[in-house]
Motif scaffolding. Structure first.
Motif, short mmCIF file in Angstrom:
data_model
loop_
_atom_site.label_atom_id
_atom_site.label_comp_id
_atom_site.label_asym_id
_atom_site.label_seq_id
_atom_site.Cartn_x
_atom_site.Cartn_y
_atom_site.Cartn_z
N GLU A 194 -11.93 78.49 14.38
CA GLU A 194 -12.11 80.54 15.20
C GLU A 194 -13.31 80.81 15.18
OE1 GLU A 194 -9.10 82.60 12.77
OE2 GLU A 194 -9.27 81.05 11.22
N CYS A 195 -13.65 81.18 16.60
CA CYS A 195 -14.79 81.53 17.52
C CYS A 195 -14.24 83.52 17.49
CB CYS A 195 -15.29 81.60 18.82
SG CYS A 195 -16.15 80.03 17.81
N PHE A 196 -14.72 84.42 16.33
CA PHE A 196 -15.22 85.73 17.27
C PHE A 196 -16.19 86.51 17.85
CE2 PHE A 196 -11.63 85.27 13.62
CZ PHE A 196 -10.94 85.07 14.47
N ALA A 197 -16.12 87.35 18.54
CA ALA A 197 -17.37 87.99 19.09
C ALA A 197 -16.68 89.63 18.53
CB ALA A 197 -17.72 88.32 20.45
N TRP A 198 -18.08 90.65 17.71
CA TRP A 198 -17.36 91.96 17.57
C TRP A 198 -19.06 92.62 18.22
CZ3 TRP A 198 -14.56 95.49 15.07
CH2 TRP A 198 -13.11 94.54 15.08
N ARG A 199 -18.94 92.94 18.32
CA ARG A 199 -20.15 94.35 19.09
C ARG A 199 -20.30 95.52 18.10
NH1 ARG A 199 -20.71 99.20 21.49
NH2 ARG A 199 -18.57 99.56 21.50
N HIS A 224 -10.17 73.23 4.78
CA HIS A 224 -10.91 74.63 4.41
C HIS A 224 -10.57 75.71 6.57
CE1 HIS A 224 -12.20 73.85 0.98
NE2 HIS A 224 -13.22 72.92 1.34
N ARG A 225 -10.78 76.85 6.44
CA ARG A 225 -10.92 77.39 7.12
C ARG A 225 -12.53 78.41 7.89
NH1 ARG A 225 -8.77 83.65 7.92
NH2 ARG A 225 -9.11 84.27 10.08
N ALA A 226 -12.44 78.11 9.17
CA ALA A 226 -14.33 77.68 9.54
C ALA A 226 -14.02 79.06 10.88
CB ALA A 226 -14.25 76.42 9.76
N VAL A 227 -15.04 79.70 10.94
CA VAL A 227 -15.29 81.16 12.01
C VAL A 227 -16.93 80.76 11.86
CG1 VAL A 227 -15.06 83.65 12.29
CG2 VAL A 227 -13.19 81.65 10.91
N LEU A 228 -16.81 81.29 13.20
CA LEU A 228 -17.67 80.96 13.87
C LEU A 228 -17.71 82.54 14.41
CD1 LEU A 228 -19.61 78.69 16.16
CD2 LEU A 228 -20.35 79.85 14.66
N LEU A 229 -18.65 83.78 14.00
CA LEU A 229 -18.84 85.10 14.21
C LEU A 229 -20.43 85.32 14.68
CD1 LEU A 229 -17.40 87.71 13.93
CD2 LEU A 229 -18.21 88.15 11.46
N PHE A 230 -19.75 86.33 16.16
CA PHE A 230 -20.91 86.58 16.63
C PHE A 230 -21.15 87.68 16.72
CE2 PHE A 230 -19.21 82.24 18.33
CZ PHE A 230 -20.58 81.58 18.84
N CYS A 231 -21.89 88.27 16.15
CA CYS A 231 -22.43 89.93 16.38
C CYS A 231 -23.11 90.09 17.08
CB CYS A 231 -23.51 89.77 14.48
SG CYS A 231 -23.30 91.96 14.37
N VAL A 232 -22.33 90.89 18.32
CA VAL A 232 -23.11 91.58 19.53
C VAL A 232 -24.07 92.91 19.27
CG1 VAL A 232 -23.17 91.72 21.50
CG2 VAL A 232 -21.20 90.51 20.32
#
Length: 249
Positions: free
Chosen positions: A226-231, A187-195
């Protein structure tokens, strides 16, 4: 995401017992519910302006909920960590987060994994592997060098370093392990850091506060998580995810 009702303003007196905060509202002391179980480092200084919502549920012991605080630099911080998932849900529905914009089926709070977890969002699309998205709320801003010998370098580098978590978190460690298993299962896996702090300009794992978590994130990224950060843009009127930030593992 607009707040359902206008937020009221007060001045923080103290936060205590993890779930309670006393504020001064025009000379009157008022006790609020604090929906944040973390240490709230840099988010709860007495004397700072805070903003709170009011519930219409008459059965609540504390009708008011602490939503935002404004620090001494004018940055807005959302201390209600429950809002992170609501922000991400809105952004996913509106196709704001481009690496995830092509998924048409969005399900929240789906049970998964061998450690009895619930994924924040399970995304599906035709002819695509399932995508498991774990959301983490980031409010810790720490621009001080960890090594005292490097303090002189502070003025030479860009400020705005955010970290997650703000203390050791076995729960967060578990979630990284579960995402690693998702990748191993195809599968696809994402850590999404909500700033949720307008002063943060980039995000890293807090290796200095939870070295186990930091090492797990490094291992997970090498495996394909995958790691993304969104402010979020934050004001007393509402909040919206508006900008991807650098994530430095």
């Amino acid at each position: 995401m607009q707040f359902s009702s206008s937020l009221q303003q007060g001045v923080l007196i103290q936060r205590y017992k993890r779930f309670l905060a006393d504020v001064d509202v025009q000379g009157q002391a008022l006790t609020l519910h604090c929906p944040n179980t973390g240490k709230m480092t840099g988010c709860a200084e007495p004397g700072w302006p805070i903003y709170f919502s009011t519930s219409s549920n008459l059965k609540r012991k504390y009708a008011h909920t602490w939503e935002l605080v404004q620090n001494n630099l004018g940055h807005f911080i959302c201390v209600n960590t429950n809002q992170a998932n609501a922000l991400v849900a809105e952004a996913l529905a509106n196709h704001v987060i481009m690496p995830l914009a092509h998924y048409s089926d969005i399900k929240a709070e789906v049970r998964y994994g061998s450690e009895n977890s619930r994924i924040d969002f399970l995304l599906r699309a035709d002819n695509q592997p399932d995508c498991y998205v774990e959301v983490k709320s980031v409010t810790l801003l720490d621009d001080q060098p960890l090594d005292s010998q490097k303090r002189d370098e502070t003025s030479k580098r860009e400020l705005g370093q955010g970290y997650f978590p703000d203390t050791k978190s076995e729960r967060a460690q578990k979630h990284v392990r579960e995402l690693m298993q998702c990748v191993q299962d195809g599968h696809r896996a994402v850590l999404l850091f909500c700033v949720l702090h307008t002063g943060i300009t980039r995000v890293s794992p807090a290796h200095h506060l939870d070295p186990v978590y930091g090492a797990l994130v490094t291992e997970a990224m090498a495996m394909g998580v995958e790691c993304f950060a969104w402010r979020a843009d934050i004001s007393p009127q509402g909040m919206y995810l508006v900008q991807e930030l650098p994530f430095i593992g």
